[in-house]
Design a protein around this motif. Structure first.
Motif, short mmCIF file in Angstrom:
data_model
loop_
_atom_site.label_atom_id
_atom_site.label_comp_id
_atom_site.label_asym_id
_atom_site.label_seq_id
_atom_site.Cartn_x
_atom_site.Cartn_y
_atom_site.Cartn_z
N ASN A 33 25.20 27.08 16.70
CA ASN A 33 25.91 26.07 15.91
C ASN A 33 27.30 26.56 15.51
OD1 ASN A 33 23.72 24.34 16.07
ND2 ASN A 33 22.90 24.91 14.07
N ALA A 34 27.41 27.84 15.17
CA ALA A 34 28.71 28.41 14.79
C ALA A 34 29.69 28.35 15.96
CB ALA A 34 28.53 29.84 14.31
N GLN A 35 29.19 28.63 17.15
CA GLN A 35 30.04 28.55 18.35
C GLN A 35 30.51 27.12 18.57
OE1 GLN A 35 28.18 29.63 22.04
NE2 GLN A 35 30.06 29.38 23.20
N ARG A 36 29.61 26.18 18.44
CA ARG A 36 29.98 24.77 18.61
C ARG A 36 31.01 24.34 17.56
NH1 ARG A 36 27.24 19.47 17.17
NH2 ARG A 36 28.28 18.02 18.56
N LEU A 37 30.77 24.72 16.31
CA LEU A 37 31.73 24.39 15.25
C LEU A 37 33.10 24.98 15.54
CD1 LEU A 37 29.60 24.91 12.01
CD2 LEU A 37 30.62 22.76 12.79
N GLY A 38 33.13 26.20 16.04
CA GLY A 38 34.40 26.85 16.35
C GLY A 38 35.12 26.20 17.51
N ASN A 39 34.39 25.90 18.56
CA ASN A 39 35.02 25.35 19.76
C ASN A 39 35.41 23.89 19.62
OD1 ASN A 39 34.89 27.76 21.21
ND2 ASN A 39 32.86 27.32 21.98
N GLU A 40 34.56 23.10 18.98
CA GLU A 40 34.82 21.66 18.91
C GLU A 40 35.60 21.24 17.67
OE1 GLU A 40 31.33 19.27 19.62
OE2 GLU A 40 30.61 20.65 21.16
N PHE A 41 35.40 21.96 16.57
CA PHE A 41 35.99 21.52 15.31
C PHE A 41 36.90 22.56 14.67
CE2 PHE A 41 31.84 19.44 15.78
CZ PHE A 41 32.25 18.12 15.84
N LYS A 42 37.04 23.73 15.31
CA LYS A 42 37.86 24.83 14.78
C LYS A 42 37.44 25.22 13.37
CE LYS A 42 40.23 24.62 18.57
NZ LYS A 42 39.34 24.81 19.67
N SER A 43 36.15 25.04 13.07
CA SER A 43 35.61 25.38 11.76
C SER A 43 35.28 26.87 11.69
CB SER A 43 34.35 24.58 11.46
OG SER A 43 34.65 23.22 11.36
N LYS A 44 35.50 27.45 10.51
CA LYS A 44 35.21 28.85 10.30
C LYS A 44 33.82 29.02 9.69
CE LYS A 44 39.94 30.35 9.82
NZ LYS A 44 40.89 31.14 9.04
N VAL A 45 33.24 30.19 9.97
CA VAL A 45 31.96 30.57 9.37
C VAL A 45 32.13 31.95 8.74
CG1 VAL A 45 30.56 29.21 10.97
CG2 VAL A 45 31.09 31.57 11.52
N ALA A 46 31.27 32.27 7.80
CA ALA A 46 31.24 33.61 7.21
C ALA A 46 30.21 34.42 7.98
CB ALA A 46 30.89 33.54 5.74
N ILE A 47 30.64 35.56 8.48
CA ILE A 47 29.77 36.45 9.23
C ILE A 47 29.71 37.78 8.49
CG2 ILE A 47 29.44 37.70 11.41
CD1 ILE A 47 31.07 35.38 12.71
N ILE A 48 28.50 38.21 8.19
CA ILE A 48 28.30 39.50 7.53
C ILE A 48 27.63 40.43 8.54
CG2 ILE A 48 27.22 40.74 5.61
CD1 ILE A 48 27.27 38.06 4.08
N PHE A 49 28.21 41.61 8.71
CA PHE A 49 27.69 42.57 9.67
C PHE A 49 27.70 43.96 9.07
CE2 PHE A 49 32.19 42.02 10.26
CZ PHE A 49 32.68 43.29 10.46
N GLN A 50 26.90 44.85 9.65
CA GLN A 50 26.73 46.20 9.11
C GLN A 50 27.73 47.17 9.74
OE1 GLN A 50 24.49 46.92 6.62
NE2 GLN A 50 25.52 48.88 6.55
N THR A 51 28.33 48.01 8.90
CA THR A 51 29.18 49.09 9.37
C THR A 51 28.71 50.38 8.71
OG1 THR A 51 30.85 49.07 7.60
CG2 THR A 51 31.14 47.48 9.41
N GLU A 52 29.27 51.51 9.17
CA GLU A 52 28.94 52.79 8.53
C GLU A 52 29.37 52.80 7.07
OE1 GLU A 52 30.70 55.93 10.88
OE2 GLU A 52 28.78 56.28 11.87
N ASN A 53 30.34 51.95 6.72
CA ASN A 53 30.83 51.87 5.34
C ASN A 53 30.15 50.77 4.54
OD1 ASN A 53 33.26 52.61 7.31
ND2 ASN A 53 33.51 53.73 5.41
N GLY A 54 29.02 50.26 5.03
CA GLY A 54 28.31 49.19 4.35
C GLY A 54 28.63 47.83 4.95
N PRO A 55 27.98 46.78 4.43
CA PRO A 55 28.19 45.43 4.97
C PRO A 55 29.63 44.96 4.78
CG PRO A 55 26.24 45.51 3.57
CD PRO A 55 26.98 46.80 3.37
N LYS A 56 30.16 44.30 5.81
CA LYS A 56 31.49 43.69 5.76
C LYS A 56 31.35 42.22 6.10
CE LYS A 56 33.28 47.67 4.95
NZ LYS A 56 33.41 48.02 3.57
N ARG A 57 32.22 41.41 5.50
CA ARG A 57 32.20 39.96 5.72
C ARG A 57 33.56 39.51 6.22
NH1 ARG A 57 33.14 35.66 1.79
NH2 ARG A 57 33.16 37.29 0.22
N ILE A 58 33.53 38.65 7.23
CA ILE A 58 34.74 38.03 7.72
C ILE A 58 34.54 36.52 7.74
CG2 ILE A 58 35.55 39.97 9.13
CD1 ILE A 58 34.35 38.49 11.58
N GLU A 59 35.62 35.78 7.67
CA GLU A 59 35.57 34.34 7.81
C GLU A 59 36.42 33.99 9.01
OE1 GLU A 59 36.61 32.72 3.97
OE2 GLU A 59 34.81 33.60 3.07
#
Length: 88
Positions: A33-59
């Protein structure tokens, strides 16, 4: 929402590691769904992922989705096994 907000351009500064819990199966539909939102509507999502420095979030927009990665702007790849959460 957990995770320190960073700019997507800063991702390269961090070593991405697998999340404590593999959520690939449960996040699969959200990622599609996030891919569809990005490709068709240019909508952003919040993605949280793990790093050695702890969780990071991007929009950001999700440009593509493979079996192992999501791709965002500028060809940046984030491994699916590092994902903690995807929110619209």
């Amino acid at each position: 929402m957990v995770g320190t907000l960073i700019e997507k351009e800063e991702i390269g500064k961090y070593k991405i590691i697998p999340a404590d819990i593999n959520r690939v199966v449960e996040l699969n539909q959200k990622l599609s769904n996030a891919q569809r939102l990005g490709n068709e509507f240019k909508s952003k999502v919040a993605i949280i992922f793990q790093t050695e420095n702890g969780p990071k979030r991007i929009e950001t927009t999700v440009w593509s989705l493979t079996d192992n990665y999501i791709q965002i702007k500028s060809g940046v790849l984030i491994p699916l096994i590092s994902l903690i959460s995807v929110e619209f």
